[in-house]
Scaffold this active site. Structure first.
Site, PDB file in Angstrom:
ATOM      1  N   CYS A  87       0.843  -1.197   0.000  1.00 21.99           N
ATOM      2  CA  CYS A  87       0.000   0.000   0.000  1.00 21.99           C
ATOM      3  C   CYS A  87       0.879   1.248   0.000  1.00 21.99           C
ATOM      4  CB  CYS A  87      -0.915  -0.008   1.221  1.00 21.99           C
ATOM      5  SG  CYS A  87      -1.894   1.491   1.433  1.00 21.99           S
ATOM      6  N   CYS A 162      -6.745  -0.978   8.441  1.00 23.46           N
ATOM      7  CA  CYS A 162      -5.859   0.176   8.323  1.00 23.46           C
ATOM      8  C   CYS A 162      -5.674   0.771   9.708  1.00 23.46           C
ATOM      9  CB  CYS A 162      -6.447   1.208   7.355  1.00 23.46           C
ATOM     10  SG  CYS A 162      -5.409   2.681   7.158  1.00 23.46           S
ATOM     11  N   GLN A 265      -8.450  19.256   8.821  1.00 27.13           N
ATOM     12  CA  GLN A 265      -7.212  18.560   9.173  1.00 27.13           C
ATOM     13  C   GLN A 265      -7.525  17.109   9.523  1.00 27.13           C
ATOM     14  OE1 GLN A 265      -4.226  19.465   8.781  1.00 27.13           O
ATOM     15  NE2 GLN A 265      -4.157  21.697   8.814  1.00 27.13           N
ATOM     16  N   PHE A 294      -5.295  32.655   4.193  1.00 31.51           N
ATOM     17  CA  PHE A 294      -5.606  31.281   3.783  1.00 31.51           C
ATOM     18  C   PHE A 294      -6.399  30.618   4.914  1.00 31.51           C
ATOM     19  CE2 PHE A 294      -1.439  32.537   2.125  1.00 31.51           C
ATOM     20  CZ  PHE A 294      -1.601  32.374   0.758  1.00 31.51           C
ATOM     21  N   CYS A 389       2.609  22.899   5.111  1.00 31.07           N
ATOM     22  CA  CYS A 389       2.548  21.471   4.772  1.00 31.07           C
ATOM     23  C   CYS A 389       3.601  21.114   3.727  1.00 31.07           C
ATOM     24  CB  CYS A 389       1.149  21.093   4.281  1.00 31.07           C
ATOM     25  SG  CYS A 389       0.590  22.016   2.835  1.00 31.07           S
TER      26      CYS A 389
END
EC number: 2.1.1.190
Length: 433
Positions: A87, A162, A265, A294, A389
């Site tokens: 994955c 997961c 988030q 932003f 980020c």
């Protein structure tokens, strides 16, 4: 008579070498040196020796894959996920969380040329409150694949579990698979999104052909039995609410509503700590005017408004501006205003900016904020918090502030995505008096 010959394909023998790994890069690759060249090897950790095969040989660096590991690092962990290595979601489950954080912090420090003051982290497992799972019908087996993309491929890994998903979402995986795999429209499904909000669990199904009444009824029964808010998306513009109210999540004591397609988030725990630390770093005072660039739908803006005299949130997406205004009303905050602006243009000339700002926060997308750095400098705020980020664009944008007389006062690595190669960060800039 002319004769044509096919050129023989050049064959290369992959070189097998023995290396000692001395570092881990932020993407989870082991770093070694061989013949004066840097070698990147996925799957290896510092203090490990291995036989590796060179797969790519460039002038400045090379890449290799493990043939045989000869020793194990004391920081090697057994991956919790059976899909790890296939994955494409996680790259670092084989490394201890401490090693992951150290390697990301070191990469950030190198880029920013400044020590990392702290790591802002939360639980390393079960943290992801949103997942988008690809769907693919296999005609030969008449089965539906549901999962994430393979590493370096568009193929789908059929995900059974997961461990980085929020426990409520992970528990839903087999049930969602069974439900979608029983639909008549099984071959016309694009993807399914699962979102864990404070208000409850959402399921958003993208379908590429109209659903039959039988399929709709089956989906409604499933959503009721599992307590899900169900949304259907026949295309990228339309979103039909089948069941459920407007979802919301908590942000530092406030309730923020959002549309199922809005960005929030992924890591709720780190988000709470990040917002709290940003407010602390800005040292917001009751008389302060604060600018949030932003701003989205108010993740930082609204908590800032609980401490400042006034807050202005500026965002380039009109729908998010409306959502921010709505959230301000819902939380009874009257000292905050939201504006839709093109942040590539000079917003310092707008009426709302004429009185200036004491503090500025910005949280841009991966492309960074090169177009607004000079505007921020014009406003002459005392403190600036930049949430990033993408460390590369953060380092680039920081240069403008440093040249204008600001200094880096604090630098934090945000462990927003444990076990992956994603590196997020937050910087406090202070103006030199």
């Amino acid at each position: 008579m002319a004769q044509f010959y096919s050129a023989k394909r050049r064959t290369t023998t992959r070189q097998i070498i023995t290396v000692s790994v001395n570092d881990l890069d932020s993407f989870g690759q082991g770093v070694a040196r061989h013949n004066g060249k840097t070698l990147f090897i996925p799957g290896l950790l510092p203090q490990e020796n291995a036989e590796v095969a060179v797969t790519e040989d460039k002038k400045q660096y090379a890449r290799a894959k493990v043939v045989r590991r000869l020793s194990d690092s004391p920081e090697r962990e057994t991956p919790r996920c059976p899909h790890f290595g296939v994955c494409g979601g996680c790259q670092q489950q084989h490394a201890s969380v401490d090693l992951q954080q150290r390697s990301k912090s070191a990469a950030l420090a190198r880029l920013m040329k400044h020590d990392v003051s702290e790591v802002i982290a939360d639980v390393p497992w079960g943290y992801r409150r949103r997942a988008r799972l690809s769907l693919n019908y296999l005609p030969k087996t008449q089965q539906l694949q549901m999962g994430f993309r393979k590493a370096g491929s568009s193929d789908i890994v059929d995900v059974k579990q997961c461990p980085i998903l929020a426990p409520q979402l992970e528990a839903l995986l087999p049930k969602v698979r069974a439900c979608l795999g029983s639909l008549q429209a099984m071959r016309h499904l694009g993807h399914v999104e699962l979102v864990q909000a404070t208000s409850g669990t959402l399921m958003i199904l993208r379908h590429t052909a109209p659903l039959s009444s039988a399929d709709r009824e089956k989906l409604e029964r499933f959503s009721h039995s599992e307590g899900l808010d169900l949304y259907l998306a026949p295309d990228s513009e339309i979103l039909e609410t089948v069941s459920g109210e407007m979802p919301w999540y908590d942000s530092n004591g406030l309730r923020l509503t959002f549309s199922p397609r809005d960005f929030i988030q992924v890591n709720a725990g780190v988000n709470q700590k990040m917002v709290a630390r940003a407010l602390e770093w800005l040292d917001v005072q009751p008389e302060d005017r604060v600018l949030d660039l932003f701003c989205g739908m108010g993740n930082f803006t609204l908590p800032l408004a609980t401490q400042a005299a006034s807050v202005v949130g500026v965002e380039g997406v009109p729908a998010l501006v409306e959502k921010g205004q709505q959230n301000a009303r819902l939380n009874g905050l009257q000292n905050v205003t939201f504006y839709h602006e093109n942040l590539e243009e000079d917003v310092t000339k707008q009426p709302w900016a004429k009185n200036g700002f004491d503090k500025v926060l910005l949280d841009p997308a991966r492309a960074g904020a090169a177009g607004v750095m000079q505007q921020i400098i014009k406003l002459e705020p005392i403190r600036i918090v930049y949430v990033s980020c993408n460390p590369a664009t953060l380092a680039r944008d920081s240069e403008a502030l440093l040249k204008a007389g600001y200094t880096i006062a604090r630098l934090a690595m945000l462990d927003m995505f444990p076990h992956t190669g994603h590196l997020e960060s937050m910087v406090l800039f202070s103006r030199v008096k």
